[in-house]
Design a protein around this motif. Sequence first.
Motif, PDB file in Angstrom:
ATOM      1  N   LEU A   9       0.823  -1.206   0.000  1.00 55.52           N
ATOM      2  CA  LEU A   9       0.000   0.000   0.000  1.00 55.52           C
ATOM      3  C   LEU A   9       0.858   1.257   0.000  1.00 55.52           C
ATOM      4  N   TRP A  10       1.926   1.221   0.765  1.00 58.68           N
ATOM      5  CA  TRP A  10       2.804   2.396   0.825  1.00 58.68           C
ATOM      6  C   TRP A  10       3.436   2.650  -0.540  1.00 58.68           C
ATOM      7  N   LEU A  11       3.897   1.582  -1.187  1.00 60.56           N
ATOM      8  CA  LEU A  11       4.497   1.727  -2.513  1.00 60.56           C
ATOM      9  C   LEU A  11       3.448   2.132  -3.552  1.00 60.56           C
ATOM     10  N   TYR A  12       2.226   1.645  -3.383  1.00 60.23           N
ATOM     11  CA  TYR A  12       1.133   2.058  -4.268  1.00 60.23           C
ATOM     12  C   TYR A  12       0.972   3.573  -4.212  1.00 60.23           C
ATOM     13  N   ARG A  13       0.943   4.105  -2.994  1.00 55.03           N
ATOM     14  CA  ARG A  13       0.800   5.558  -2.824  1.00 55.03           C
ATOM     15  C   ARG A  13       1.991   6.301  -3.398  1.00 55.03           C
ATOM     16  N   LEU A  14       3.200   5.753  -3.182  1.00 50.54           N
ATOM     17  CA  LEU A  14       4.405   6.398  -3.717  1.00 50.54           C
ATOM     18  C   LEU A  14       4.357   6.429  -5.237  1.00 50.54           C
ATOM     19  N   GLY A  15       3.951   5.324  -5.855  1.00 53.48           N
ATOM     20  CA  GLY A  15       3.865   5.279  -7.308  1.00 53.48           C
ATOM     21  C   GLY A  15       2.827   6.253  -7.846  1.00 53.48           C
ATOM     22  N   LEU A  17      -4.537   4.582 -16.584  1.00 53.82           N
ATOM     23  CA  LEU A  17      -3.099   4.812 -16.644  1.00 53.82           C
ATOM     24  C   LEU A  17      -2.464   4.955 -15.263  1.00 53.82           C
ATOM     25  N   ARG A  18      -2.942   5.961 -14.492  1.00 51.59           N
ATOM     26  CA  ARG A  18      -2.284   6.212 -13.204  1.00 51.59           C
ATOM     27  C   ARG A  18      -2.554   5.091 -12.204  1.00 51.59           C
ATOM     28  N   GLU A  19      -3.728   4.507 -12.301  1.00 48.48           N
ATOM     29  CA  GLU A  19      -4.023   3.368 -11.430  1.00 48.48           C
ATOM     30  C   GLU A  19      -3.076   2.219 -11.744  1.00 48.48           C
ATOM     31  N   SER A  20      -2.813   2.032 -13.043  1.00 48.36           N
ATOM     32  CA  SER A  20      -1.898   0.961 -13.451  1.00 48.36           C
ATOM     33  C   SER A  20      -0.487   1.235 -12.949  1.00 48.36           C
ATOM     34  N   ILE A  21      -0.067   2.490 -13.057  1.00 42.66           N
ATOM     35  CA  ILE A  21       1.276   2.855 -12.567  1.00 42.66           C
ATOM     36  C   ILE A  21       1.377   2.600 -11.078  1.00 42.66           C
ATOM     37  N   ALA A  22       0.356   3.028 -10.333  1.00 49.21           N
ATOM     38  CA  ALA A  22       0.373   2.864  -8.881  1.00 49.21           C
ATOM     39  C   ALA A  22       0.386   1.394  -8.490  1.00 49.21           C
ATOM     40  N   PRO A  57       7.822   5.570 -12.398  1.00 45.48           N
ATOM     41  CA  PRO A  57       6.399   5.958 -12.457  1.00 45.48           C
ATOM     42  C   PRO A  57       6.192   7.358 -13.028  1.00 45.48           C
ATOM     43  N   ALA A  58       7.095   8.275 -12.686  1.00 44.69           N
ATOM     44  CA  ALA A  58       6.944   9.644 -13.197  1.00 44.69           C
ATOM     45  C   ALA A  58       7.036   9.665 -14.714  1.00 44.69           C
ATOM     46  N   LEU A  59       8.013   8.980 -15.278  1.00 46.04           N
ATOM     47  CA  LEU A  59       8.174   8.969 -16.733  1.00 46.04           C
ATOM     48  C   LEU A  59       7.062   8.164 -17.404  1.00 46.04           C
ATOM     49  N   LEU A  60       6.611   7.093 -16.747  1.00 44.59           N
ATOM     50  CA  LEU A  60       5.497   6.332 -17.315  1.00 44.59           C
ATOM     51  C   LEU A  60       4.243   7.202 -17.430  1.00 44.59           C
ATOM     52  N   SER A  61       4.085   8.097 -16.470  1.00 45.84           N
ATOM     53  CA  SER A  61       2.930   8.998 -16.510  1.00 45.84           C
ATOM     54  C   SER A  61       3.009   9.930 -17.711  1.00 45.84           C
ATOM     55  N   LEU A  62       4.206  10.424 -18.006  1.00 49.16           N
ATOM     56  CA  LEU A  62       4.365  11.333 -19.141  1.00 49.16           C
ATOM     57  C   LEU A  62       4.291  10.601 -20.472  1.00 49.16           C
ATOM     58  N   ILE A  63       4.802   9.380 -20.506  1.00 47.80           N
ATOM     59  CA  ILE A  63       4.792   8.606 -21.752  1.00 47.80           C
ATOM     60  C   ILE A  63       3.375   8.188 -22.117  1.00 47.80           C
ATOM     61  N   GLY A  64       2.576   7.858 -21.083  1.00 46.39           N
ATOM     62  CA  GLY A  64       1.179   7.465 -21.322  1.00 46.39           C
ATOM     63  C   GLY A  64       1.095   6.147 -22.071  1.00 46.39           C
ATOM     64  N   LYS A  65       0.140   6.077 -23.005  1.00 43.66           N
ATOM     65  CA  LYS A  65      -0.103   4.827 -23.722  1.00 43.66           C
ATOM     66  C   LYS A  65       0.845   4.631 -24.902  1.00 43.66           C
ATOM     67  N   ARG A  66       1.744   5.608 -25.136  1.00 40.33           N
ATOM     68  CA  ARG A  66       2.753   5.429 -26.184  1.00 40.33           C
ATOM     69  C   ARG A  66       3.749   4.338 -25.813  1.00 40.33           C
ATOM     70  N   SER A 117      -7.040  11.863  -5.050  1.00 39.93           N
ATOM     71  CA  SER A 117      -5.660  12.027  -4.574  1.00 39.93           C
ATOM     72  C   SER A 117      -5.332  11.089  -3.438  1.00 39.93           C
ATOM     73  N   SER A 118      -6.366  10.350  -2.976  1.00 37.80           N
ATOM     74  CA  SER A 118      -6.110   9.405  -1.896  1.00 37.80           C
ATOM     75  C   SER A 118      -7.010   8.211  -2.060  1.00 37.80           C
ATOM     76  N   LEU A 119      -6.876   7.213  -1.227  1.00 32.64           N
ATOM     77  CA  LEU A 119      -7.694   6.020  -1.292  1.00 32.64           C
ATOM     78  C   LEU A 119      -9.113   6.357  -0.832  1.00 32.64           C
TER      79      LEU A 119
END
Length: 902
Positions: free
Chosen positions: A3-9, A407-412, A467-476, A892-894
Motif C-alpha cells: 500500500l505504501w508503494l502504491y501511494r508512492l507510485g 493509466l495512473r491506477e496501473s502505474i500505482a 512511475p513519473a516517466l510512465l505517466s508522461l509517456i502514457g499509452k505510447r 488524490s487518496s484512497l
Amino acid sequence: MALWLYRLGRLSARRAWLVIAAWAVIMGMVGGAAALFMGPMSNNFQIPGTETQQMADKLQAQLPEASGGTGAVVFTSTNGEPLTPAQQKDITAALETVTGVPTVKGVIDPFLVTAQQQAGAAQLADGAKQLAAGEAQAAAELPKLEAAAKQLADTKAQLDAGQAKLDAQKKQLAAQQAQLAALPADSPQAQAAAPQMAAAQAQIDGAQTQLDAGKAQWQAGQDQYAAGKAKFDAGAATLTAKKAELGLGQRTAEAASGIRFVSENGKAAIGQIQFSESMNAVTPANRQLVQDKLNTLESDGVSVSYSKEIVEDVSELFGVSEVVGIAVAAAVLLIMLGTFVAAGLPLLMAVVGVGIGVGGTMALTTVIEMSSISPMLALMLGLAVGIDYSLFIVNRHRQQLLAGMELRESIAKATGTSGNAVTFAGLTVVIALAALSVTGLPFLAILGLAAAATVAVSVLIALTLTPALLSLIGKRLISKKAWARNTAATAKHEATLVGLSGSERAAADEAADVARSARGWGGLVTRHPIISLVTAVIALAVIAIPAAGLRLALPDGGSEPVNSSAYQAYSITGKNFGEGMNGPIIVVGSLPAGLNEASATVLNLNVADQLRAVENVKAAIPVMVSKDLRTAVYQVIPTEGPASESTVQVIHDLRAEGPGIESRYDVPIGLTGQTAANVDVSEKLGAALPPYLAIVVGLSLILLVLVFRSILVPLLATAGFLLSLVAAFGGVVAVYQWGWLGGIFDVANPAAVLSFLPIILIGVLFGLAMDYQVFIASGMREAYAHGQDAKQAVRTGFKHAAPVVTAAAIIMISVFSGFIFSHLTMVRPLGFALAFGVLIDAFVVRMTIVPAAMHLLGKSAWWLPKWLDRVLPDVDVEGAKLATLMVEDDASSLSEDPEPAR
C-alpha cells in the motif's frame, strides 16, 4: 508495504515533473562533485595490520628512498637479433630523458649496470691475481726470514756461550788476583805471577773485545731482521685485508649473479623506472609521458614493452566491450517491449542510477583510497539491476494497460506489486554487498558499500522516476500493433464468453489460465518434477567439479591480453630472465646496533645467504641499508612467477626462516612488496569467506522468511544459490585457471583466480539470485494467496513471471558479459563469473529446480509455524491488499483508509 508503494507510485505519477526535476538536480550535484573532487584510483590491495603493510610503513619511515613505486621497461630488437651497441647507446640516452618526468626519481640503465658488474668482475679477477702474487711473494720471503731468524738465534747462542765462558775466566782470574794481592809485593811468588796475571788479563780483554764486536754484528743483523719481519707482517696484514675485501666482493657478486638486467643472449634488456611516490599516486599523464619518451626508440629498431605498473590506467571505466553488452540488453528490451520508448526507459533509468551511484563513488576518491574495481563493480551492478528493476515495473504496467486498467491506477498498482518485489530484491543485494564491510578488509568494504549504494539508488529510481516517466509517456509505451493485437484477442475472448454469467466468466478465465500455465517450460518441469530436479542437480554438480582445484591470487602481467604491452613485458622477462623476475619479494631486516659499514655488509651477506638457501629461491641480494645501519632491504627472486604455487610457498618458507635468522644473526626480518602483499590479501580473503557467507545467508534467510512467510521456500532458495555458486566457481576455474576455451575468452596465460572474486561473487550472486527468487516465488505466492491450489499456483506464478525473468536474466548476462573483455583484466573473470552464475541461477536453479521442488512440496512449501506467523509483520509482497483497493479516477487518496502495512 504494498500500500505504501502504491501511494508512492501514484504520487510520483501525479507529480511527474517535480520528481524528474528532483532527480535531475541530484544527478547534476553528484556530477559536479565528481568533476571537482575526483582523485586517482589504485589497484593496491593492502590490508592494515598485515606484515607486508607493517614493513612498508617501516620502510616509509626509516628508508623512504626504498618506498617509492617501480615499473619495468623491457627492450628488445624488432628483428629478433641481439641489441647492437648503437641501440644500447640510444636506450641509455632515452632512459636519461625519462628522469625529467615529474615524480620520476631515477632510472636503472641495464647496460650501465651490466658494465659496472663486468668492471667489478674484472676488478675482482685482477685483485685475485694481485692477491695470489702477493701471497706467492710472501710465501717465498717467509723461508728466508725463518732462516735468518734461525741463524741469528744460533749466533746469539754462540755469543751467549762465549760470554759465559769468558765470564768464568774473568771470575777465575779475579780469584787469582785476589790471592796474589794477599802476598807481599816484593815476595818472589808475587813478582813471578805478576807477568802471568797481566798476560791473562790482556787475553781476557782481547776476547771480550772480540765478543763485543760479535754482539754488535748480531745486533745489526737482529735489527735488519726485525725491520724485514715488520715489513713482512705489514704485507701479510695488507694481504689479509685485501683477501677479506676480495672475499666480500666475491660474495656480493655471487649473491647478485642470479639477477641480470641484460639477457645472456643479448636480445633483451630490462630497465627500471623509480618513482618518488607509490605507483597508485602516479598520474596517467606521467605514466604516458614516460612511454612517450621511450617510444621514440621504435624508430631505431627497438621494441619497448612496459610492465603492468606503468601502462595500467584505472581512470577509464567504460570500454567498447561494455558498450556491446549494453547494446545487447537494449535489443532484448526492444524485442520484449516492442517500442523504442518502452525499451529506452529501463536503459535510461539504469544510466541515471549509475550516474548518481558511480558519480558519488568517484567524488569520494580524493578522501578515500579506492580500488579501480569499486566503481567498476558499481557500474556493472548499477546497469544490470537498474535495467531489471525498471523492467519489472514497466512490464507489469504494460500488461495492466493492455488489460484495460486506467493509466495512473496501473502505474500505482505496478509500483505496489512489482515495486514491492523490487524493493525486497534490492534489499537482499544491498545486504549482501554491505556485509562486505564486516570482513575486516578496507578496500573490500569500500567496494561493497559503493556497489550497495548504487543498487539502493537504482531501487529508489525504479520506484519514483520510473512511475513519473510512465505517466508522461502514457499509452505510447505500447505500439499500435500491440494495441491492435490486444483488441483482436480481447474481442475473440469476449466472443467465447457470450451468454455466460459473471461467475461462469471467472471460471472460464481461470480454466484458460490454468491451461496456458500447463504449457511451456514450466508445464514440462512440473509434469516431470523428479526427473527435472535430479537432472539439474547432477548437471550443476558436474559443472562444479573444477571448483575443487580453486587457487586464489591477485592478477599480474601474465593475465593481461596477449597483445598488450604488459603481457609482452611479462612474457619476455620470463623467457629471458626467469619467471621470478616478474615478482621479486622484498625482505626488510632490522640490524643490531653498533655495526660499522664493513660488519653490516658481512652481516647482510650472511642473511642473504640464508635467504638464498630457501627452496625455489633463485637469488637473494642486499640492495640497500639505511644511513644509521639499522634497516636493511634484501631482494629475493623466486624461481617462478608471482602467482605460482611455488612462489606462494616461498613466501611461507621465508617467513618460517625468520626465527632462525633472528636467533643466529640477531636480525628480525619481515616481508613486503606486491608479491608478498598479494599472498597476504588472498589468504585474508580466504579466511573471511566463511563468516561472510554465514552473515549474508543468515540475514537474507530472515528477510526471505519475512517476504514469503515460509520456512522451506527460503531454504530452497539458499540451497539453489549454493549450487549456482559452486557451479560458477567451477566455470571460472575451468576457463581462467585451467585455460579451457581460453582462445574464446582471451585467456592466454591461465593462472590462479582473482583472490577477491569468490567473496564478491558470493555477495553479488546471492543478491541477484534472491532477486529472481523473489520475482518468481512472489508470483507463485500471489496465485496461492488468491486461492489457487499450491501445485497449480507454482505453474501459474511461473507462467506469469518466466517471460520477464527470462528477459531480465538475458539483460543481466549481457551487461556482465560485456565486462569479460574489459580493458581492466581483473574485472574480466568477475564479469565471467557473474554472467555464468546468473545464467545458471536464472535458468537452471530458479526456472527448473525451484518450480520442480515446489511442485513436489505442494502446500507444505508455504508452511510456517503459527507462533512465527503471529510474530512476523505482514509485508504483503504479493500485493493481496491491493486487489480490493478502490480508487477513483482522479482521487488524490484512497477511497477507504486502508490498514497500514505492518
